[in-house]
Design an enzyme around this catalytic site. Sequence first.
Site, PDB file in Angstrom:
ATOM      1  N   HIS A 130       0.835  -1.201   0.000  1.00 25.89           N
ATOM      2  CA  HIS A 130       0.000   0.000   0.000  1.00 25.89           C
ATOM      3  C   HIS A 130       0.873   1.256   0.000  1.00 25.89           C
ATOM      4  O   HIS A 130       0.610   2.211  -0.744  1.00 25.89           O
ATOM      5  CB  HIS A 130      -0.910  -0.015   1.232  1.00 25.89           C
ATOM      6  CG  HIS A 130      -1.634   1.263   1.484  1.00 25.89           C
ATOM      7  ND1 HIS A 130      -2.938   1.496   1.063  1.00 25.89           N
ATOM      8  CD2 HIS A 130      -1.250   2.406   2.130  1.00 25.89           C
ATOM      9  CE1 HIS A 130      -3.300   2.711   1.433  1.00 25.89           C
ATOM     10  NE2 HIS A 130      -2.302   3.279   2.087  1.00 25.89           N
ATOM     11  N   GLU A 131       1.913   1.260   0.828  1.00 24.42           N
ATOM     12  CA  GLU A 131       2.789   2.435   0.879  1.00 24.42           C
ATOM     13  C   GLU A 131       3.582   2.593  -0.410  1.00 24.42           C
ATOM     14  O   GLU A 131       3.811   3.715  -0.879  1.00 24.42           O
ATOM     15  CB  GLU A 131       3.732   2.328   2.083  1.00 24.42           C
ATOM     16  CG  GLU A 131       3.029   2.250   3.435  1.00 24.42           C
ATOM     17  CD  GLU A 131       2.056   3.394   3.667  1.00 24.42           C
ATOM     18  OE1 GLU A 131       2.228   4.475   3.073  1.00 24.42           O
ATOM     19  OE2 GLU A 131       1.097   3.206   4.448  1.00 24.42           O
ATOM     20  N   HIS A 134       1.508   4.406  -2.905  1.00 21.02           N
ATOM     21  CA  HIS A 134       1.555   5.866  -2.740  1.00 21.02           C
ATOM     22  C   HIS A 134       2.800   6.434  -3.416  1.00 21.02           C
ATOM     23  O   HIS A 134       2.753   7.506  -4.040  1.00 21.02           O
ATOM     24  CB  HIS A 134       1.577   6.229  -1.255  1.00 21.02           C
ATOM     25  CG  HIS A 134       0.230   6.245  -0.601  1.00 21.02           C
ATOM     26  ND1 HIS A 134      -0.846   6.940  -1.124  1.00 21.02           N
ATOM     27  CD2 HIS A 134      -0.218   5.662   0.551  1.00 21.02           C
ATOM     28  CE1 HIS A 134      -1.895   6.784  -0.332  1.00 21.02           C
ATOM     29  NE2 HIS A 134      -1.546   6.013   0.688  1.00 21.02           N
ATOM     30  N   GLU A 198      -6.580   7.005  -0.719  1.00 16.28           N
ATOM     31  CA  GLU A 198      -6.383   5.741  -0.012  1.00 16.28           C
ATOM     32  C   GLU A 198      -6.970   4.551  -0.770  1.00 16.28           C
ATOM     33  O   GLU A 198      -6.368   3.476  -0.813  1.00 16.28           O
ATOM     34  CB  GLU A 198      -6.983   5.817   1.391  1.00 16.28           C
ATOM     35  CG  GLU A 198      -6.227   6.745   2.345  1.00 16.28           C
ATOM     36  CD  GLU A 198      -4.764   6.379   2.493  1.00 16.28           C
ATOM     37  OE1 GLU A 198      -4.436   5.182   2.575  1.00 16.28           O
ATOM     38  OE2 GLU A 198      -3.935   7.303   2.505  1.00 16.28           O
TER      39      GLU A 198
END
Length: 301
Positions: A130-131, A134, A198
């Site tokens: 997930h990071e 980003h 998100e």
Amino acid sequence: MGYVKTAMLMAAMTALFMGVGYLIGGSGGALIALVVAGAMNVISWWNSDKMVLRMNGAQYLAPGDRYGLNDMVGQLADRAGLPHPAVYLMDQPQPNAFATGRNPQNAAVAVTSGLLRNLSREEVAGVVAHELAHIRNRDTAIMTVTATFAGAISMLANFALFFGGSRERAGLLGTIALMILAPLAATLVQMAISRSREYEADRIGAEICGNPEWLASALEGLQRTVPRIDNMAAERNPATAHMFIINPLHGGKMDNLFATHPATENRVAALRAMDGGARPAASAVSPQRPRPASPRSGPWG
């Protein structure tokens, strides 16, 4: 496009910064605020990542660490087509994580010790993915710069309490409103950034790690655990809250308008609705140790 949005944000924050300076000190205050904002733009672009890492007590974790975390991040970064980011560890019991950096070539992923203690290896892989999403989406530049500016604007607005502002322009009532609205404006920008990105980071992160269930399970575990454990570094620096995968602050229940993150149950539902046929084999992350029997106790030593 990410750079254009970041530049627009920095310009908007500069204007807000100057407005606060004008109400506090008139034309002279606005000029000083412009100079300060200009310096902050330069500092934020080149050093905001280091500032955010320092605010949260993150320590660099060298390759070959005993957790195998660098190896995992490297494998996932290769799958995402990214340079290997620097890896940082925060000595915090609250399980959480964030990414920072002005571009993929100067990026970092920071996780807490609580994340390693509370999640399985597969769930940690989901969080890291997930990071990395980003970073690949170039969200980290705008998120990190926003954190730096939001903190500075809140601090500047609070000066109005001591200096009183320019009475003929704002008056006491205007000064009080300024103290409330300037930090609120910066906070609303944070919320818009985080809430709009998100879901996309969840989707791409699930593709990077190879299994949406890993991230869905991690989010459920974080939602159960994070509200019970204080993150004192984040509480001291609330302007960085929007950067974390789960809101680290304990401000109580608030209206959805003022939530820094989408509802976790909605994120989990979206992940579980993804097409399972796209999942690759378990080689997405090569475990260095056996997976534990309990999904809540990760093999992290």
